[in-house]
Design a protein around this motif. Structure first.
Motif, PDB file in Angstrom:
ATOM      1  N   LEU A  40      45.161  29.425  26.689  1.00 39.83           N
ATOM      2  CA  LEU A  40      45.342  28.613  25.469  1.00 39.83           C
ATOM      3  C   LEU A  40      46.572  28.884  24.736  1.00 39.83           C
ATOM      4  O   LEU A  40      47.239  28.079  24.103  1.00 39.83           O
ATOM      5  CB  LEU A  40      44.373  28.914  24.483  1.00 39.83           C
ATOM      6  CG  LEU A  40      42.934  28.614  24.918  1.00 39.83           C
ATOM      7  CD1 LEU A  40      41.608  29.100  23.956  1.00 39.83           C
ATOM      8  CD2 LEU A  40      42.660  26.855  24.769  1.00 39.83           C
TER       9      LEU A  40
ATOM     10  N   LEU B 216      43.453  22.204  22.904  1.00 38.21           N
ATOM     11  CA  LEU B 216      42.561  22.254  23.914  1.00 38.21           C
ATOM     12  C   LEU B 216      42.937  21.143  25.177  1.00 38.21           C
ATOM     13  O   LEU B 216      42.804  21.253  26.142  1.00 38.21           O
ATOM     14  CB  LEU B 216      41.037  21.906  23.442  1.00 38.21           C
ATOM     15  CG  LEU B 216      40.311  23.213  23.162  1.00 38.21           C
ATOM     16  CD1 LEU B 216      39.279  23.074  22.646  1.00 38.21           C
ATOM     17  CD2 LEU B 216      40.148  24.251  24.341  1.00 38.21           C
TER      18      LEU B 216
ATOM     19  N   GLN C  18      33.518  22.383  26.760  1.00 34.31           N
ATOM     20  CA  GLN C  18      33.673  22.391  25.390  1.00 34.31           C
ATOM     21  C   GLN C  18      32.211  22.826  24.751  1.00 34.31           C
ATOM     22  O   GLN C  18      32.313  23.732  23.859  1.00 34.31           O
ATOM     23  CB  GLN C  18      34.316  21.351  24.755  1.00 34.31           C
ATOM     24  CG  GLN C  18      35.754  21.270  25.093  1.00 34.31           C
ATOM     25  CD  GLN C  18      36.302  19.978  24.316  1.00 34.31           C
ATOM     26  OE1 GLN C  18      36.441  19.854  23.074  1.00 34.31           O
ATOM     27  NE2 GLN C  18      37.162  19.377  25.390  1.00 34.31           N
TER      28      GLN C  18
ATOM     29  N   TYR D 103      36.337  29.299  22.336  1.00 38.80           N
ATOM     30  CA  TYR D 103      37.584  28.688  21.967  1.00 38.80           C
ATOM     31  C   TYR D 103      37.930  28.782  20.680  1.00 38.80           C
ATOM     32  O   TYR D 103      39.081  28.844  20.261  1.00 38.80           O
ATOM     33  CB  TYR D 103      37.557  27.197  22.729  1.00 38.80           C
ATOM     34  CG  TYR D 103      37.228  27.230  24.089  1.00 38.80           C
ATOM     35  CD1 TYR D 103      37.973  27.946  24.888  1.00 38.80           C
ATOM     36  CD2 TYR D 103      36.706  25.910  24.647  1.00 38.80           C
ATOM     37  CE1 TYR D 103      37.493  28.015  26.457  1.00 38.80           C
ATOM     38  CE2 TYR D 103      36.772  25.736  25.851  1.00 38.80           C
ATOM     39  CZ  TYR D 103      37.004  26.697  26.970  1.00 38.80           C
ATOM     40  OH  TYR D 103      36.767  26.658  28.375  1.00 38.80           O
TER      41      TYR D 103
END
Length: 441
Positions: free
Chosen positions: A185, A229, A412, A419
């Motif tokens: 990320l 993302l 997700q 996240y």
């Protein structure tokens, strides 16, 4: 769990060894049954076994609320009673088959109505039983598809909770289990903040909509969690196999991501071939779906070789494509390509084998942009404004986009809370508040 998951009955090629053995064994069984029923007195031992199997299949097709039909099947196919009738020589297979067909007509899906009706025209008892079992096999497959479709939302929800719980168990034992995910990320944020202003990677600050794939000038600011993302997921399609620091949250999806990467690579080559070819043959030929399909088949036939021998594969493609264009122009009464144009066409097609090829690079960038738009807007809206070079592979792009979106959405839903926590530490505080609002897991 896959969005497009479906069951299909395995059909063996008739010329394969396995197919021949299966056909021989089946024919031998039905010949044996015919001999038993034709003997004097008739031998119903095999017929009773078949009737028992038919009864079990019919009962398996029933829903819990269909108690009346269950009673009718139990009564009509009472095996103890049928055995007594067989011992006395009074068992009538055609009479029982009529009852069975009536039940099948009540239980089958509309798509099987014709098949059941066709069975009513069969008078030979052996062929009738054989046909009944074949159609019941299809009805079983229909029921399995229906059951899976009904359970899929519940299975997906259970899978999300189960995967997250198992991952949390591992995280409790290994506190550093998210290190590679964090690096992944961080790189996505870095990629977005260093993108030039002409790169179509993030939405305009004045709009919440995703850019269409044909737009080319979009400001990369401000960062949003969704775009972080999206960039991260796209980076996975460019992952260096030698990089061992693969995100822990995506390890279970790594094989599927590799398959998508392979599909993307093949579409890049395919679209490049079509774009170069269209510049030489014009809109007349490329207005024919039949002609475009021919060129697609030529390119797809060499895809496997392209992975190992790209120069040789493109040499074959270039020769076959130029011949197809020449023949199609001739068939339509149009002027053939000049020798110079033919040489130029072949040369440009062969250059697609080079990674640095300009056409190939542009197509690759446009497909990646399309996939990013799919993550933000969805597949159908992203297909509405495809740029030049991608319109001829719209169906293939739709399939690729749907697979990519399904994979990322499920991931997700499972790992969203992790996240969120990581992204909150990577973007400015003012946008950190936006994270909780904009990410919906």
């Amino acid at each position: 769990m896959k969005h497009d998951f479906h069951l299909e009955e395995k059909v063996l090629p008739s010329n394969s060894l396995e197919g021949k053995i299966k056909e021989t064994m089946h024919n031998a069984f039905w010949d044996h049954l015919n001999e038993q029923l034709s003997s004097t007195p008739p031998d119903f031992s095999c017929a009773l076994e078949l009737l028992k199997e038919i009864k079990e299949i019919l009962l398996s097709l029933l829903l819990p609320r269909q108690s009346r039909l269950r009673s009718e099947i139990e009564e009509a196919l009472d095996m103890d009673f049928l055995k007594q009738k067989a011992e006395h020589g009074t068992l009538s297979v055609p009479h029982l088959s009529k009852h069975i067909l009536n039940m099948m007509a009540l239980l089958c899906a509309p798509v099987r109505d014709e098949a059941v009706q066709n069975l009513e025209n069969i008078t030979d008892p052996v062929q009738l039983l054989r046909g009944i079992l074949q159609v019941l096999g299809l009805m079983k497959m229909d029921m399995m598809k229906y059951t899976i479709q009904s359970l899929q939302p519940h299975l997906q929800e259970h899978s999300i909770q189960h995967e997250r719980a198992k991952f949390q168990e591992q995280l409790n034992k290994q506190p550093n289990l998210l290190d590679y995910t964090t690096k992944w990320l961080i790189k996505a944020v870095a990629d977005l903040t260093t993108l030039p202003s002409t790169c179509p990677d993030t939405p305009d600050t004045s709009s919440t909509a995703c850019p269409s794939p044909s737009e080319s000038v979009i400001s990369p600011e401000p960062l949003s969690p969704k775009m972080v993302l999206s960039q991260g997921f796209l980076n996975l399609l460019l992952w260096n196999p030698e990089n061992k620091e693969f995100p822990e949250t995506l390890l279970m999806d790594r094989t599927r991501l590799q398959e998508l990467n392979s599909q993307l690579y093949q579409l890049t080559i395919l679209a490049s071939v079509l774009l170069v070819s269209s510049s030489f043959s014009g809109s007349v030929l490329f207005g024919s779906p039949h002609f475009v399909d021919k060129l697609k088949r030529i390119a797809k036939a060499q895809m496997e070789d392209f992975n190992f021998r790209p120069e040789e594969a493109m040499l074959t493609v270039s020769e076959q494509v130029s011949q197809e264009i020449h023949q199609s122009l001739k068939n339509m009464g149009l002027a053939a390509l000049s020798s110079d144009n033919t040489m130029s066409l072949v040369g440009q097609l062969q250059n697609i084998a080079k990674k640095e090829n300009c056409v190939r690079s542009v197509i690759d960038q446009r497909i990646h942009l399309f996939l990013k738009c799919c993550l933000v807007l969805g597949v159908q809206r992203s297909l509405l404004d495809l740029p030049e070079g991608l319109t001829l592979i719209e169906a293939e792009l739709a399939e690729l986009g749907q697979k990519f979106v399904s994979l990322t959405q499920h991931n997700q839903q499972v790992f969203g809370p992790y996240y969120t926590e990581i992204i909150n530490t990577l973007i400015p505080p003012a946008q950190g508040l936006e994270t909780e609002v904009k990410i919906h897991w």
